[in-house]
Design a protein around this motif. Structure first.
Motif, mmCIF file in Angstrom:
data_model
loop_
_atom_site.group_PDB
_atom_site.id
_atom_site.type_symbol
_atom_site.label_atom_id
_atom_site.label_comp_id
_atom_site.label_asym_id
_atom_site.label_seq_id
_atom_site.Cartn_x
_atom_site.Cartn_y
_atom_site.Cartn_z
ATOM 1 N N ASP A 35 37.591 38.225 40.943
ATOM 2 C CA ASP A 35 36.163 38.004 41.158
ATOM 3 C C ASP A 35 35.545 39.352 41.508
ATOM 4 O O ASP A 35 35.730 39.864 42.616
ATOM 5 C CB ASP A 35 35.970 36.998 42.294
ATOM 6 N N ILE A 36 34.815 39.927 40.559
ATOM 7 C CA ILE A 36 34.287 41.281 40.728
ATOM 8 C C ILE A 36 33.192 41.314 41.783
ATOM 9 O O ILE A 36 33.133 42.246 42.607
ATOM 10 C CB ILE A 36 33.739 41.822 39.392
ATOM 11 N N LEU A 37 32.321 40.317 41.804
ATOM 12 C CA LEU A 37 31.202 40.331 42.734
ATOM 13 C C LEU A 37 31.687 40.317 44.181
ATOM 14 O O LEU A 37 31.177 41.059 45.025
ATOM 15 C CB LEU A 37 30.293 39.120 42.474
ATOM 16 N N ARG A 38 32.680 39.489 44.467
ATOM 17 C CA ARG A 38 33.180 39.365 45.848
ATOM 18 C C ARG A 38 34.388 40.256 46.127
ATOM 19 O O ARG A 38 34.905 40.273 47.235
ATOM 20 C CB ARG A 38 33.523 37.908 46.135
ATOM 21 N N PRO A 67 45.239 43.153 41.658
ATOM 22 C CA PRO A 67 46.205 43.993 40.951
ATOM 23 C C PRO A 67 45.728 45.447 40.844
ATOM 24 O O PRO A 67 44.524 45.714 40.705
ATOM 25 C CB PRO A 67 46.297 43.343 39.560
ATOM 26 N N ASP A 68 46.671 46.373 40.901
ATOM 27 C CA ASP A 68 46.324 47.797 40.784
ATOM 28 C C ASP A 68 45.711 48.125 39.429
ATOM 29 O O ASP A 68 44.985 49.118 39.293
ATOM 30 C CB ASP A 68 47.580 48.650 41.003
ATOM 31 N N SER A 69 46.014 47.297 38.437
ATOM 32 C CA SER A 69 45.512 47.565 37.078
ATOM 33 C C SER A 69 44.010 47.312 36.939
ATOM 34 O O SER A 69 43.409 47.700 35.934
ATOM 35 C CB SER A 69 46.274 46.694 36.075
ATOM 36 N N VAL A 70 43.407 46.650 37.932
ATOM 37 C CA VAL A 70 41.970 46.334 37.867
ATOM 38 C C VAL A 70 41.201 47.263 38.791
ATOM 39 O O VAL A 70 41.412 47.263 40.009
ATOM 40 C CB VAL A 70 41.709 44.867 38.262
ATOM 41 N N ASP A 71 40.315 48.065 38.215
ATOM 42 C CA ASP A 71 39.482 48.979 39.007
ATOM 43 C C ASP A 71 38.259 48.208 39.499
ATOM 44 O O ASP A 71 37.153 48.331 38.964
ATOM 45 C CB ASP A 71 39.068 50.173 38.146
ATOM 46 N N VAL A 72 38.474 47.391 40.526
ATOM 47 C CA VAL A 72 37.423 46.475 40.973
ATOM 48 C C VAL A 72 36.223 47.220 41.546
ATOM 49 O O VAL A 72 35.071 46.758 41.411
ATOM 50 C CB VAL A 72 38.001 45.477 41.999
ATOM 51 N N GLU A 73 36.437 48.377 42.167
ATOM 52 C CA GLU A 73 35.325 49.132 42.744
ATOM 53 C C GLU A 73 34.363 49.598 41.664
ATOM 54 O O GLU A 73 33.137 49.507 41.813
ATOM 55 C CB GLU A 73 35.845 50.317 43.551
ATOM 56 N N LEU A 91 34.012 48.290 38.630
ATOM 57 C CA LEU A 91 33.374 47.122 38.022
ATOM 58 C C LEU A 91 32.291 46.551 38.934
ATOM 59 O O LEU A 91 31.219 46.146 38.474
ATOM 60 C CB LEU A 91 34.426 46.054 37.714
ATOM 61 N N HIS A 92 32.563 46.534 40.233
ATOM 62 C CA HIS A 92 31.574 46.047 41.203
ATOM 63 C C HIS A 92 30.348 46.960 41.216
ATOM 64 O O HIS A 92 29.201 46.488 41.298
ATOM 65 C CB HIS A 92 32.209 45.992 42.599
ATOM 66 N N GLU A 93 30.585 48.251 41.120
ATOM 67 C CA GLU A 93 29.478 49.208 41.105
ATOM 68 C C GLU A 93 28.571 48.981 39.899
ATOM 69 O O GLU A 93 27.347 49.117 39.995
ATOM 70 C CB GLU A 93 30.031 50.637 41.084
ATOM 71 N N THR A 94 29.169 48.602 38.767
ATOM 72 C CA THR A 94 28.371 48.323 37.569
ATOM 73 C C THR A 94 27.424 47.151 37.814
ATOM 74 O O THR A 94 26.247 47.199 37.428
ATOM 75 C CB THR A 94 29.288 48.001 36.374
ATOM 76 N N ILE A 95 27.929 46.097 38.477
ATOM 77 C CA ILE A 95 27.079 44.949 38.798
ATOM 78 C C ILE A 95 25.931 45.375 39.708
ATOM 79 O O ILE A 95 24.760 45.045 39.460
ATOM 80 C CB ILE A 95 27.907 43.833 39.471
ATOM 81 N N VAL A 96 26.258 46.100 40.766
ATOM 82 C CA VAL A 96 25.232 46.516 41.740
ATOM 83 C C VAL A 96 24.183 47.399 41.074
ATOM 84 O O VAL A 96 22.978 47.266 41.333
ATOM 85 C CB VAL A 96 25.879 47.236 42.935
ATOM 86 N N VAL A 131 37.472 39.175 35.624
ATOM 87 C CA VAL A 131 38.375 39.633 34.577
ATOM 88 C C VAL A 131 39.708 38.909 34.739
ATOM 89 O O VAL A 131 40.073 38.499 35.854
ATOM 90 C CB VAL A 131 38.590 41.164 34.620
ATOM 91 N N PRO A 132 40.448 38.718 33.648
ATOM 92 C CA PRO A 132 41.702 37.956 33.734
ATOM 93 C C PRO A 132 42.845 38.765 34.329
ATOM 94 O O PRO A 132 42.873 39.999 34.233
ATOM 95 C CB PRO A 132 41.980 37.604 32.266
ATOM 96 N N ILE A 133 43.787 38.062 34.947
ATOM 97 C CA ILE A 133 45.031 38.647 35.434
ATOM 98 C C ILE A 133 46.163 38.157 34.533
ATOM 99 O O ILE A 133 46.302 36.963 34.301
ATOM 100 C CB ILE A 133 45.314 38.240 36.897
ATOM 101 N N ASN A 134 46.961 39.093 34.007
ATOM 102 C CA ASN A 134 48.050 38.756 33.079
ATOM 103 C C ASN A 134 47.517 38.003 31.863
ATOM 104 O O ASN A 134 47.998 36.920 31.501
ATOM 105 C CB ASN A 134 49.136 37.931 33.766
ATOM 106 N N GLU A 135 46.519 38.597 31.231
ATOM 107 C CA GLU A 135 45.873 37.959 30.086
ATOM 108 C C GLU A 135 46.884 37.594 29.003
ATOM 109 O O GLU A 135 47.858 38.291 28.763
ATOM 110 C CB GLU A 135 44.816 38.900 29.503
#
Length: 442
Positions: free
Chosen positions: A176-179, A197-203, A205-210, A163-167
């Motif tokens: 990088d969501i996977l890593r 960034p705090d604005s990205v809920d990477v956990e 998003l990563h769970e969705t991939i898994v 996902v982009p940062i400061n789109e």
């Protein structure tokens, strides 16, 4: 150039709606891998893939063009296809050479009609797909909306892998969501790892991939339901299977012109995209007189040599160039191969690979690779060349019928043969171009 084993080859075609940045994305891939030192511009006419004078004049791709890069020891063959539907024959031909289609999508416009057409083609052919949401550095960029448009077209199998940062005009990097890592990029496209960034809920998003990976494999799903986690090795092996089975379509964010986000995409192509050795055998006929597909070849160097010519290029001072996919065996210059459809034996001369107009001699190619042959006497698009001791004829490419007809006549008497020769060369280069002579008008 070194020889790449079949399992280390990745064949990728970029195809989508015109104007989404396919050619610029090719430039970014070449730049990221060190093939070129700077990204060219379609407007300035200095890109690697759009090198034909007609393409430079028009400012868009007309023909298939061929490039290759090395990424982490994997050879990635890149096929850049035109976006305008006028040249759909080029796209259809390209499908016979690739195992993955990369569809750039504008972050401003989302999925457009040309991309929907490509999606229909690859769905009919069961070809795996990646998406790259391009132009995330432009005003009015909306990655979330573009992702939704992809999911509306392809289903919930399309999943964000970055996902982009400061789109927008302030785009500075991607997550990088996977890593579960974040990167910023400088003006040369070099990346530096930074805090997510705090604005990205990477956990989440990563769970969705898994979850998507687990759902594609019963064994992984059982473990995931029991432990709610998978190891890195299980994620990667499951992802490879899911991509090949078209159970997941990774979606990446970035900017081709600024080479942001391209590295993450190339890493996943090298790690998880299908290799020719992952594919089923290719069916063919044992003779041109046989109607049924009664024989087959696996993508393996251990099988008799066979190749399929999917494109013919006509270039000044060179003549016709046959672009082929090596289906089986190992190919070297100087060998004799049978054209079983014409019962004609060709002696192979130079064996080439390309980066746009630049050609390079190679000593050998392994099954699954893409190459070029020059000065063939009687072999054109749709023909098979094979070991004469083990004949096989692969099915010809089915091109759509022309939509426009036009009548022409020579300006001078006696030049009919010259005109016919020119029309024949056009047909060899573009099989969607057909002609016939009407005897009643003589």
């Amino acid at each position: 150039m070194k020889e790449y084993a079949t399992e280390d080859i990745r064949n990728v075609m970029l195809a989508s709606h015109s104007g989404t940045g396919k050619t610029t994305l090719v430039e970014a891939m070449l730049n990221a891998s060190g093939v070129i030192s700077r990204i060219g511009s379609v407007e300035q006419g200095n890109t690697v893939s759009d090198y034909h004078p007609n393409e430079i004049e028009r400012g868009n791709s007309i023909y298939l063009s061929f490039m290759h890069i090395d990424w982490n020891g994997k050879k990635i063959n890149i096929v850049d296809a035109p976006g305008f539907t006028d040249f759909v024959g080029e796209v259809i031909a390209g499908f016979r050479a690739v195992d993955l289609v990369l569809l750039p999508v504008s972050a401003q416009a989302g999925v457009e009609v040309g991309t929907e057409i490509i999606w229909e083609y690859l769905t009919q052919r069961c070809v795996p797909a990646f998406f790259f949401v391009n132009k995330c550095d432009k005003e009015h960029s909306d990655f979330a909306s573009a992702l939704k448009s992809i999911q509306d077209s392809s289903g919930d199998k399309a999943v964000a892998f970055s996902v982009p940062i400061n789109e927008g005009e302030g785009l500075s990097g991607v997550v990088d969501i996977l890593r579960k890592k974040a990167y910023s990029f400088d003006e040369q496209g070099k990346r530096t790892e930074i805090e997510i960034p705090d604005s990205v809920d990477v956990e989440s998003l990563h769970e969705t991939i898994v979850e998507r990976i687990a759902e594609s494999d019963d064994v992984l799903l059982e473990k995931y339901l029991e432990t709610m986690e998978l190891s890195d090795e299980e994620i990667l092996s499951g992802l490879k299977k899911a991509i090949l089975a078209r159970d997941i379509y990774p979606v990446f964010a970035g900017s081709a012109v600024r080479n942001i986000g391209v590295t993450q995409m190339l890493e996943l192509i090298s790690e998880a995209a299908p290799a020719p050795s992952d594919l089923p055998a290719v069916r063919g006929r044992s003779s041109s007189d046989v109607e049924e597909l009664d024989t087959e070849r696996h993508f393996s160097v251990d099988e008799p040599t066979s190749l399929f010519v999917f494109k013919t290029l006509a270039e000044a001072h060179v003549g016709e160039i046959a672009v082929f996919r090596l289906i089986s065996g190992r190919l070297t210059p100087g060998v004799d191969l049978l054209n079983p459809g014409k019962n004609f034996t060709e002696r192979l001369g130079q064996l080439l690979v390309a980066n746009g107009r630049k050609r390079e001699d190679v000593l050998s190619l392994c099954a699954g690779d893409i190459g070029m042959l020059v000065k063939l006497k009687n072999t054109v698009t749709g023909d098979t060349l094979c070991d004469g001791r083990a004949p096989i004829v692969y099915p010809a490419i089915e091109f759509p019928p022309p939509l426009i007809t036009e009548a022409i006549k020579p300006t001078k008497k006696g030049e009919e043969d010259k005109v016919a020769m020119g029309l024949s060369r056009l047909h060899d280069e573009d099989p969607t171009f057909l002609f016939h002579v009407d005897p009643e008008l003589k």
